[in-house]
Scaffold this active site. Sequence first.
Site, PDB file in Angstrom:
ATOM      1  N   TYR A  41      45.840  24.226  -9.188  1.00 53.59           N
ATOM      2  CA  TYR A  41      45.935  24.723  -7.812  1.00 53.59           C
ATOM      3  C   TYR A  41      44.720  24.274  -7.014  1.00 53.59           C
ATOM      4  O   TYR A  41      43.582  24.612  -7.364  1.00 53.59           O
ATOM      5  CB  TYR A  41      46.024  26.257  -7.816  1.00 53.59           C
ATOM      6  CG  TYR A  41      45.931  26.871  -6.440  1.00 53.59           C
ATOM      7  CD1 TYR A  41      46.901  26.613  -5.486  1.00 53.59           C
ATOM      8  CD2 TYR A  41      44.869  27.707  -6.104  1.00 53.59           C
ATOM      9  CE1 TYR A  41      46.821  27.163  -4.215  1.00 53.59           C
ATOM     10  CE2 TYR A  41      44.781  28.270  -4.842  1.00 53.59           C
ATOM     11  CZ  TYR A  41      45.758  27.991  -3.902  1.00 53.59           C
ATOM     12  OH  TYR A  41      45.670  28.539  -2.637  1.00 53.59           O
ATOM     13  N   ASP A  56      35.567  30.393   3.577  1.00 50.20           N
ATOM     14  CA  ASP A  56      36.987  30.113   3.820  1.00 50.20           C
ATOM     15  C   ASP A  56      37.470  30.909   5.034  1.00 50.20           C
ATOM     16  O   ASP A  56      38.162  31.917   4.911  1.00 50.20           O
ATOM     17  CB  ASP A  56      37.794  30.483   2.571  1.00 50.20           C
ATOM     18  CG  ASP A  56      39.267  30.101   2.695  1.00 50.20           C
ATOM     19  OD1 ASP A  56      39.602  29.299   3.586  1.00 50.20           O
ATOM     20  OD2 ASP A  56      40.084  30.617   1.903  1.00 50.20           O
ATOM     21  N   ASP A  84      46.849  24.321  -1.287  1.00 55.76           N
ATOM     22  CA  ASP A  84      46.690  25.205  -0.135  1.00 55.76           C
ATOM     23  C   ASP A  84      46.740  24.358   1.132  1.00 55.76           C
ATOM     24  O   ASP A  84      45.926  23.454   1.321  1.00 55.76           O
ATOM     25  CB  ASP A  84      45.341  25.914  -0.259  1.00 55.76           C
ATOM     26  CG  ASP A  84      45.075  26.946   0.818  1.00 55.76           C
ATOM     27  OD1 ASP A  84      45.860  27.020   1.785  1.00 55.76           O
ATOM     28  OD2 ASP A  84      44.077  27.679   0.691  1.00 55.76           O
ATOM     29  N   ASP A  86      46.894  26.023   4.177  1.00 48.37           N
ATOM     30  CA  ASP A  86      46.488  26.966   5.219  1.00 48.37           C
ATOM     31  C   ASP A  86      47.658  27.305   6.152  1.00 48.37           C
ATOM     32  O   ASP A  86      48.729  27.641   5.686  1.00 48.37           O
ATOM     33  CB  ASP A  86      45.278  26.425   5.973  1.00 48.37           C
ATOM     34  CG  ASP A  86      44.035  26.334   5.088  1.00 48.37           C
ATOM     35  OD1 ASP A  86      43.849  27.238   4.261  1.00 48.37           O
ATOM     36  OD2 ASP A  86      43.281  25.365   5.202  1.00 48.37           O
ATOM     37  N   HIS A 111      51.523  25.411   0.028  1.00 45.22           N
ATOM     38  CA  HIS A 111      51.891  26.685   0.665  1.00 45.22           C
ATOM     39  C   HIS A 111      51.350  26.762   2.073  1.00 45.22           C
ATOM     40  O   HIS A 111      50.259  26.283   2.380  1.00 45.22           O
ATOM     41  CB  HIS A 111      51.500  27.900  -0.176  1.00 45.22           C
ATOM     42  CG  HIS A 111      50.044  28.169  -0.351  1.00 45.22           C
ATOM     43  ND1 HIS A 111      49.234  28.647   0.653  1.00 45.22           N
ATOM     44  CD2 HIS A 111      49.237  28.064  -1.443  1.00 45.22           C
ATOM     45  CE1 HIS A 111      48.010  28.839   0.196  1.00 45.22           C
ATOM     46  NE2 HIS A 111      47.971  28.470  -1.065  1.00 45.22           N
ATOM     47  N   GLU A 113      50.905  29.579   5.351  1.00 48.70           N
ATOM     48  CA  GLU A 113      50.801  31.017   5.556  1.00 48.70           C
ATOM     49  C   GLU A 113      51.110  31.398   6.999  1.00 48.70           C
ATOM     50  O   GLU A 113      51.068  30.556   7.899  1.00 48.70           O
ATOM     51  CB  GLU A 113      49.407  31.491   5.164  1.00 48.70           C
ATOM     52  CG  GLU A 113      48.301  30.892   6.008  1.00 48.70           C
ATOM     53  CD  GLU A 113      46.965  30.864   5.303  1.00 48.70           C
ATOM     54  OE1 GLU A 113      45.957  31.234   5.939  1.00 48.70           O
ATOM     55  OE2 GLU A 113      46.908  30.454   4.128  1.00 48.70           O
ATOM     56  N   CYS A 121      40.314  33.731   4.384  1.00 53.03           N
ATOM     57  CA  CYS A 121      40.683  33.974   2.991  1.00 53.03           C
ATOM     58  C   CYS A 121      41.546  35.225   2.921  1.00 53.03           C
ATOM     59  O   CYS A 121      41.269  36.239   3.576  1.00 53.03           O
ATOM     60  CB  CYS A 121      39.420  34.152   2.151  1.00 53.03           C
ATOM     61  SG  CYS A 121      39.717  34.847   0.503  1.00 53.03           S
ATOM     62  N   ARG A 156      54.018  31.686   2.408  1.00 54.05           N
ATOM     63  CA  ARG A 156      53.061  32.763   2.127  1.00 54.05           C
ATOM     64  C   ARG A 156      52.998  33.723   3.305  1.00 54.05           C
ATOM     65  O   ARG A 156      52.880  33.303   4.459  1.00 54.05           O
ATOM     66  CB  ARG A 156      51.675  32.167   1.868  1.00 54.05           C
ATOM     67  CG  ARG A 156      50.543  33.187   1.912  1.00 54.05           C
ATOM     68  CD  ARG A 156      49.231  32.553   1.553  1.00 54.05           C
ATOM     69  NE  ARG A 156      48.093  33.283   2.132  1.00 54.05           N
ATOM     70  CZ  ARG A 156      46.819  33.000   1.898  1.00 54.05           C
ATOM     71  NH1 ARG A 156      46.505  32.012   1.089  1.00 54.05           N
ATOM     72  NH2 ARG A 156      45.858  33.700   2.482  1.00 54.05           N
ATOM     73  N   GLU A 186      50.724  37.654  -0.319  1.00 51.74           N
ATOM     74  CA  GLU A 186      49.289  37.698  -0.593  1.00 51.74           C
ATOM     75  C   GLU A 186      48.773  39.124  -0.678  1.00 51.74           C
ATOM     76  O   GLU A 186      49.121  39.993   0.128  1.00 51.74           O
ATOM     77  CB  GLU A 186      48.537  36.946   0.516  1.00 51.74           C
ATOM     78  CG  GLU A 186      47.012  37.014   0.433  1.00 51.74           C
ATOM     79  CD  GLU A 186      46.429  36.313  -0.772  1.00 51.74           C
ATOM     80  OE1 GLU A 186      46.777  36.705  -1.912  1.00 51.74           O
ATOM     81  OE2 GLU A 186      45.597  35.399  -0.582  1.00 51.74           O
ATOM     82  N   ASN A 208      48.606  35.552  -6.481  1.00 51.76           N
ATOM     83  CA  ASN A 208      47.243  35.044  -6.386  1.00 51.76           C
ATOM     84  C   ASN A 208      46.302  36.013  -7.091  1.00 51.76           C
ATOM     85  O   ASN A 208      46.102  37.137  -6.627  1.00 51.76           O
ATOM     86  CB  ASN A 208      46.866  34.901  -4.904  1.00 51.76           C
ATOM     87  CG  ASN A 208      45.543  34.212  -4.691  1.00 51.76           C
ATOM     88  OD1 ASN A 208      44.973  33.622  -5.602  1.00 51.76           O
ATOM     89  ND2 ASN A 208      45.037  34.274  -3.467  1.00 51.76           N
TER      90      ASN A 208
END
Length: 291
Positions: A41, A56, A84, A86, A111, A113, A121, A156, A186, A208
């Site tokens: 990942y 982050d 990731d 974002d 992914h 989000e 984060c 996500r 998440e 996660n």
Amino acid sequence: MTAARARLRALLSTEELITAPGVFDGLSASLAKRLGFAAAYMTGAGVSAAGFGLPDIGLVSQTEMVERARMITSVLGDLPLIADADTGYGGPLNVVRTVREYERAGVAALHLEDQAFPKRCGHLPDKELIGAGAYLDKLRAALDARVDENLVIIARTDARAPLGLDEAIDRANLYAAEGADVIFVEAPQSLAELERVAAEVPAPLLINMVQGGLTPDTGAETLARLGFRIAIHPGAALAASAYAMLHSLAALRGAEAEPVSASPAGFFELVGLREWSELGERYREEARSWA
């Protein structure tokens, strides 16, 4: 990297839990491959901190993430990389370009989000979301943009913290109905919440596992029994390496290492979270003074 995507698709068709350690540079990717993990990942937190010395909080660009993904996939070979991406770095058109660039970089999955930009984060406070409808537009763009149908698109939702678990589950089911291959809720905050997500979202699920984060540390057997398909561990190598470097360098300096909280916020303090947060608040205050 077609073989890596096909490999991940094949793994998702079984009931085996895919454990994917967080990788962020060539060394961590090499170690994940050497140890025989089924997938890796690419952690945005790790790329931000280890690659750029940044917390982050949305400071790393799409181009920087794509370049890091390209390097990592070159190390991993046919080992699938889940990446990731974002928020997709903008609106639907930006998402189209993001998916195309990540696909060219060789990732097996990515992914996206539903946070507003700049994102944070998932285990930090003060997250803001976009509307579910706006996110669905971005998700459709992502699904349409891929050339290789084996590229796994993971939706996500970060709704749990700001809006509650019911809204997170509602959004998860909306995103699954739209065609997302895997759903990522998440930061559930208890085993009971993990159980609810698994029971009420009838789709392949990613969880996660953040050390010191909001989600309780849950073993692979329990996650597999509940029905989760992927468990990412973004901080497994990242935190261990950072704390080892801190103590080693402190000893070299003849000093004691400063105490560091085991939480995500504590980790990001090592790369300037407090200073960046104060800077952001300064500009918010200036903006309010003109309102």
